[in-house]
Scaffold this motif. Structure first.
Motif, PDB file in Angstrom:
ATOM      1  N   THR A   4       0.822  -1.214   0.000  1.00  0.00           N
ATOM      2  CA  THR A   4       0.000   0.000   0.000  1.00  0.00           C
ATOM      3  C   THR A   4       0.851   1.257   0.000  1.00  0.00           C
ATOM      4  O   THR A   4       1.809   1.355   0.765  1.00  0.00           O
ATOM      5  CB  THR A   4      -0.911   0.006   1.252  1.00  0.00           C
ATOM      6  N   ASP A   5       0.472   2.215  -0.858  1.00  0.00           N
ATOM      7  CA  ASP A   5       1.106   3.532  -0.848  1.00  0.00           C
ATOM      8  C   ASP A   5       0.279   4.471   0.022  1.00  0.00           C
ATOM      9  O   ASP A   5      -0.953   4.521  -0.095  1.00  0.00           O
ATOM     10  CB  ASP A   5       1.190   4.105  -2.258  1.00  0.00           C
ATOM     11  N   VAL A   6       0.965   5.227   0.883  1.00  0.00           N
ATOM     12  CA  VAL A   6       0.312   6.228   1.712  1.00  0.00           C
ATOM     13  C   VAL A   6       0.589   7.600   1.104  1.00  0.00           C
ATOM     14  O   VAL A   6       1.746   7.988   0.935  1.00  0.00           O
ATOM     15  CB  VAL A   6       0.813   6.186   3.167  1.00  0.00           C
TER      16      VAL A   6
ATOM     17  N   MET B 283      -4.126   0.946  -2.772  1.00  0.00           N
ATOM     18  CA  MET B 283      -3.836  -0.478  -2.651  1.00  0.00           C
ATOM     19  C   MET B 283      -3.152  -0.947  -3.928  1.00  0.00           C
ATOM     20  O   MET B 283      -3.788  -1.232  -4.935  1.00  0.00           O
ATOM     21  CB  MET B 283      -5.122  -1.248  -2.365  1.00  0.00           C
ATOM     22  N   VAL B 284      -1.841  -1.033  -3.880  1.00  0.00           N
ATOM     23  CA  VAL B 284      -1.041  -1.381  -5.047  1.00  0.00           C
ATOM     24  C   VAL B 284      -1.251  -2.839  -5.425  1.00  0.00           C
ATOM     25  O   VAL B 284      -1.498  -3.181  -6.593  1.00  0.00           O
ATOM     26  CB  VAL B 284       0.446  -1.096  -4.779  1.00  0.00           C
ATOM     27  N   TYR B 285      -1.147  -3.724  -4.450  1.00  0.00           N
ATOM     28  CA  TYR B 285      -1.375  -5.157  -4.704  1.00  0.00           C
ATOM     29  C   TYR B 285      -1.655  -5.838  -3.371  1.00  0.00           C
ATOM     30  O   TYR B 285      -1.062  -5.480  -2.354  1.00  0.00           O
ATOM     31  CB  TYR B 285      -0.162  -5.814  -5.374  1.00  0.00           C
ATOM     32  N   SER B 286      -2.548  -6.806  -3.398  1.00  0.00           N
ATOM     33  CA  SER B 286      -2.845  -7.568  -2.182  1.00  0.00           C
ATOM     34  C   SER B 286      -3.059  -9.028  -2.546  1.00  0.00           C
ATOM     35  O   SER B 286      -3.467  -9.355  -3.666  1.00  0.00           O
ATOM     36  CB  SER B 286      -4.080  -7.008  -1.462  1.00  0.00           C
ATOM     37  N   PHE B 287      -2.775  -9.895  -1.602  1.00  0.00           N
ATOM     38  CA  PHE B 287      -2.967 -11.333  -1.802  1.00  0.00           C
ATOM     39  C   PHE B 287      -3.228 -11.977  -0.455  1.00  0.00           C
ATOM     40  O   PHE B 287      -2.959 -11.403   0.600  1.00  0.00           O
ATOM     41  CB  PHE B 287      -1.750 -11.970  -2.487  1.00  0.00           C
TER      42      PHE B 287
ATOM     43  N   HIS C   9      -9.633   9.269   0.983  1.00  0.00           N
ATOM     44  CA  HIS C   9      -9.836   8.319  -0.112  1.00  0.00           C
ATOM     45  C   HIS C   9      -9.054   7.015   0.096  1.00  0.00           C
ATOM     46  O   HIS C   9      -7.970   7.021   0.686  1.00  0.00           O
ATOM     47  CB  HIS C   9      -9.385   8.928  -1.451  1.00  0.00           C
ATOM     48  N   VAL C  10      -9.614   5.942  -0.442  1.00  0.00           N
ATOM     49  CA  VAL C  10      -8.885   4.705  -0.667  1.00  0.00           C
ATOM     50  C   VAL C  10      -8.975   4.425  -2.165  1.00  0.00           C
ATOM     51  O   VAL C  10     -10.064   4.247  -2.709  1.00  0.00           O
ATOM     52  CB  VAL C  10      -9.459   3.519   0.130  1.00  0.00           C
ATOM     53  N   TYR C  11      -7.822   4.414  -2.834  1.00  0.00           N
ATOM     54  CA  TYR C  11      -7.765   4.172  -4.271  1.00  0.00           C
ATOM     55  C   TYR C  11      -7.674   2.671  -4.532  1.00  0.00           C
ATOM     56  O   TYR C  11      -6.795   1.987  -3.996  1.00  0.00           O
ATOM     57  CB  TYR C  11      -6.550   4.873  -4.881  1.00  0.00           C
TER      58      TYR C  11
END
Length: 254
Positions: free
Chosen positions: A170-172, A179-183, A212-214
């Protein structure tokens, strides 16, 4: 190629390639490099302009005949979980989230490989090695964090808890988190863990006063992307700018 990014970054266009979301479509991307002391500021501006980050690259679709990819961001201060989302939160009440520096671990990679092998066997990431994973996490010049989600172990105190269930890269930013990537563990179907991680990001963004949450791109016509429009209210980046999304206008897509 000069990859030094200053105040005005240079942009490049990729060659056409097969679209991973819509059969029979081709995609192109416009991209720039995110390096140097201005990278966090540029990443903020580009994310607000519909770009996504992958390692030290910021990119966005630039397809000639298709505009199906639409940037999505959740309006944190107005968000209220639905009944089903509240059940997801209750189901995962035994989960501890820990925010860490952007550093990879062998435990993360093992879970990452299990996730890819179960969910994305034919995807572009399916052949990623441990070195590729390390680069995905470490190759960042912006404020990137790794959030580990683990089972709570009673009496274990502060520090690592139990089994690693999921990970979010995640980038702040100044106006939210991206949320760049999640698994996550592919055997956690009953936990709806992908939904849970998004809900947790909404919670932490609200705690930080970030609006915001992108979520990246919602792709109209792609069933695998329909989950993104469940988190209401949200805005979509249209030609006129960020516009409040009305699900009733897209019933055939959601």
């Amino acid at each position: 190629m000069n990859t030094q990014v200053g105040i005005s970054p240079q942009f490049y266009l990729t060659a056409p390639a097969r679209c991973p979301y819509l059969p029979g479509h081709m995609e192109r991307k416009v991209f720039t490099h995110l390096i140097g002391p201005k990278a966090p500021e540029i990443n903020d501006l580009l994310t607000q302009g519909g770009f996504r980050r992958s390692q030290n690259i910021a990119y966005r679709p630039a397809c000639e005949r298709c505009q199906a990819c639409i940037s999505v961001r959740i309006l944190v201060n107005e968000f209220e979980p639905t009944k089903s989302m509240r059940r997801v939160l209750a189901t995962n009440d035994d989960v501890i989230a820990t925010e860490l520096e952007a550093e990879p671990s062998s435990e993360q990679f093992t879970l990452f490989r299990r996730y890819l092998d179960h969910r994305h066997q034919q995807g572009g990431m399916s052949e990623m090695t441990v070195l590729d994973y390390a680069m995905m996490v470490e190759d960042t010049h912006v404020n990137t964090r790794v959030i580990e989600y683990r089972e709570r172990v009673e009496g274990s105190g502060i520090g690592k808890q139990g089994q690693l269930l999921g990970v979010a890269l995640t980038d702040v930013m100044t106006d939210g988190t991206s949320m760049v990537y999640s698994f996550y563990d592919p055997e956690l179907e009953k936990r709806s863990f992908g939904t849970y991680m998004i809900l947790d990001h909404i919670r932490t963004a609200k705690q930080r006063g970030l609006p915001h949450v992108y979520l990246g791109y919602w792709v109209r016509g792609s069933k695998k992307m329909t989950y993104k429009v469940r988190f209401q209210p949200q805005e979509h980046l249209l030609p006129a700018g960020w516009t409040r999304f009305d699900p009733s206008l897209y019933e055939e897509d959601v």
